[in-house]
Design a protein around this motif. Structure first.
Motif, short mmCIF file in Angstrom:
data_model
loop_
_atom_site.label_atom_id
_atom_site.label_comp_id
_atom_site.label_asym_id
_atom_site.label_seq_id
_atom_site.Cartn_x
_atom_site.Cartn_y
_atom_site.Cartn_z
N ARG A 68 -6.68 -6.42 1.00
CA ARG A 68 -5.41 -5.74 0.73
C ARG A 68 -5.62 -4.67 -0.34
N PRO A 69 -5.00 -3.51 -0.21
CA PRO A 69 -5.14 -2.48 -1.24
C PRO A 69 -4.49 -2.90 -2.55
N MET A 70 -5.09 -2.46 -3.64
CA MET A 70 -4.48 -2.65 -4.96
C MET A 70 -3.92 -1.32 -5.44
N THR A 71 -2.77 -1.37 -6.13
CA THR A 71 -2.11 -0.16 -6.64
C THR A 71 -1.83 -0.32 -8.12
N ASN A 72 -1.65 0.80 -8.79
CA ASN A 72 -1.26 0.79 -10.20
C ASN A 72 0.26 0.93 -10.24
N ASN A 79 0.31 1.84 3.28
CA ASN A 79 -0.22 1.88 4.64
C ASN A 79 -1.28 2.98 4.72
N SER A 80 -1.77 3.23 5.92
CA SER A 80 -2.86 4.20 6.09
C SER A 80 -2.44 5.62 5.73
N ASP A 81 -1.15 5.90 5.79
CA ASP A 81 -0.70 7.25 5.46
C ASP A 81 -0.78 7.54 3.96
N ASN A 82 -0.57 6.50 3.11
CA ASN A 82 -0.56 6.76 1.67
C ASN A 82 -1.65 6.00 0.92
N TRP A 83 -2.50 5.28 1.64
CA TRP A 83 -3.54 4.47 0.99
C TRP A 83 -4.42 5.33 0.08
#
Length: 364
Positions: A68-72, A79-83
């Motif tokens: 899963r992506p991690m964000t700040n 999703n793939s559009d803003n990953w």
């Protein structure tokens, strides 16, 4: 429904490449509290939500915790559009059940995010999608709840300063979790000034108090509006009463004295007497002007008053009264009105008078 949890970070280390590697407990079973607004129920301050083991440890749920992506901080759905824009790291593949928890490895790869972590931004908030079933129930441990989670799927894992109760549920921090998998509450308390007193409450409690204070403020505003409207209504009523009092005083000023009443009765009787002397009729209920007009019409016809002013009609009436006073026949009958009459005489008096006159003539 996309929900946010906070989770504990442990086993932190830096790699030779500068990445930050750690392990985190990202999910657990049991009761967790949410704000009602977070679950689409703004009318309910706090909702206790139960996560049964079959939801947390379901095969699909366990698979969703990996890679899963991690964000700040949170930025909505990742999703793939803003990953590429949002991702600062990711979770690993080794998803393990740890008692009532799910443990996974993670890595922060973005230098700014790592600096934020080292500066004290050390909580992780899990963004997940889950079915929510609103139902009252009791867990196997005897805890009551108002909602239950169904299938779960992690969307992302965010680095946050503090996972606020209500928007972000706390279930851990950089310290070791408590035996129940909860939070060290001393780190989660906020200070609030309530009625002049400083108190320490959880984030959830603070939000609930702030919401209640907002409702109290709204109620105070509504009460003032009602009070102002009532005062306005009273002022209007007072104005109406003042007008009525003025009207009453005016009417009192217009009341006739006994002498004035006598004059009006005499004048009315005189008018009716004059009218009857010209045209005998019933003048009950008619005004003085109507009486004069009726007399003129009775004597001279409708044409005499057609299109004429009231002053003209009054003048014609007075002329008729003067003419009636000059009529000798009328004067005779009016003179006889005051003499006593014997309706049973039948001419007897006149007959006796003639006999008496004849007798007087013979004796001369």
């Amino acid at each position: 429904m996309l929900l946010h949890d906070s989770v504990a970070v442990s086993g932190v280390r830096r790699t030779s490449d500068g990445y930050l590697v750690a392990e985190a407990r990202v999910a657990r079973t049991g009761i967790q509290d949410y704000l009602g607004s977070e679950l689409g129920k703004p009318e309910i301050p706090i909702i206790s939500v139960y996560r049964p083991p079959e939801a947390v440890f379901a095969e699909d749920a366990m698979r969703s915790y990996a890679y899963r992506p991690m964000t700040n901080d949170h930025h909505g759905d990742v999703n793939s559009d803003n990953w590429k824009e949002l991702a600062v790291g990711q979770t690993g593949a080794e998803v393990l059940r740890d008692g009532d928890f799910v443990r996974i490895p993670l890595v922060l790869m973005d230098a700014d995010a790592i600096r934020d972590y080292e500066a004290g931004k050390r909580e992780l908030s899990m963004g997940l999608e889950a079915e929510v079933f609103f139902e009252d129930g009791v867990t196997p441990q005897g805890e009551k709840y108002q909602a239950r989670l169904g299938s779960m799927r992690m969307n992302h894992l965010a680095l946050v300063d503090r996972a606020r109760g209500g928007e972000h549920l706390r279930i851990g921090d950089n310290k070791q979790p408590t035996p129940t998998g909860g939070h060290d509450m001393a780190d989660a308390l906020r200070k609030l000034l309530v009625d002049g007193l400083t108190i320490e409450v959880t984030e959830q409690g603070a939000q609930a108090i702030e919401k209640l204070n907002g409702k109290l403020a709204d109620a105070a505003t509504a009460t003032k509006a009602l009070s102002d409207a009532h005062a306005t209504a009273i002022a209007l009523k007072d104005g109406e009463l003042a007008k009525k009092d003025a009207t009453i005083d005016d009417l009192k000023a217009k009341l006739l004295s006994d002498a004035d009443i006598d004059k009006r009765v005499t004048a009315r009787a005189d008018l009716i007497s004059k009218a009857k002397s010209i045209a005998d009729a019933d003048y009950t209920g008619k005004t003085d002007a109507d009486i004069r007009k009726a007399v003129v019409i009775a004597k001279l016809g409708d044409a005499a008053v057609a299109g004429k002013s009231s002053d003209y009609v009054d003048a014609r009436f007075e002329i008729l009264v003067e003419d009636a006073a000059k009529d000798p026949v009328r004067q005779h009958f009016q003179a006889q009105d005051g003499k006593q009459k014997n309706p049973n005489d039948n001419g007897q008096s006149a007959y006796e008078a003639r006999l008496n006159d004849a007798w007087k003539g013979e004796t001369k």
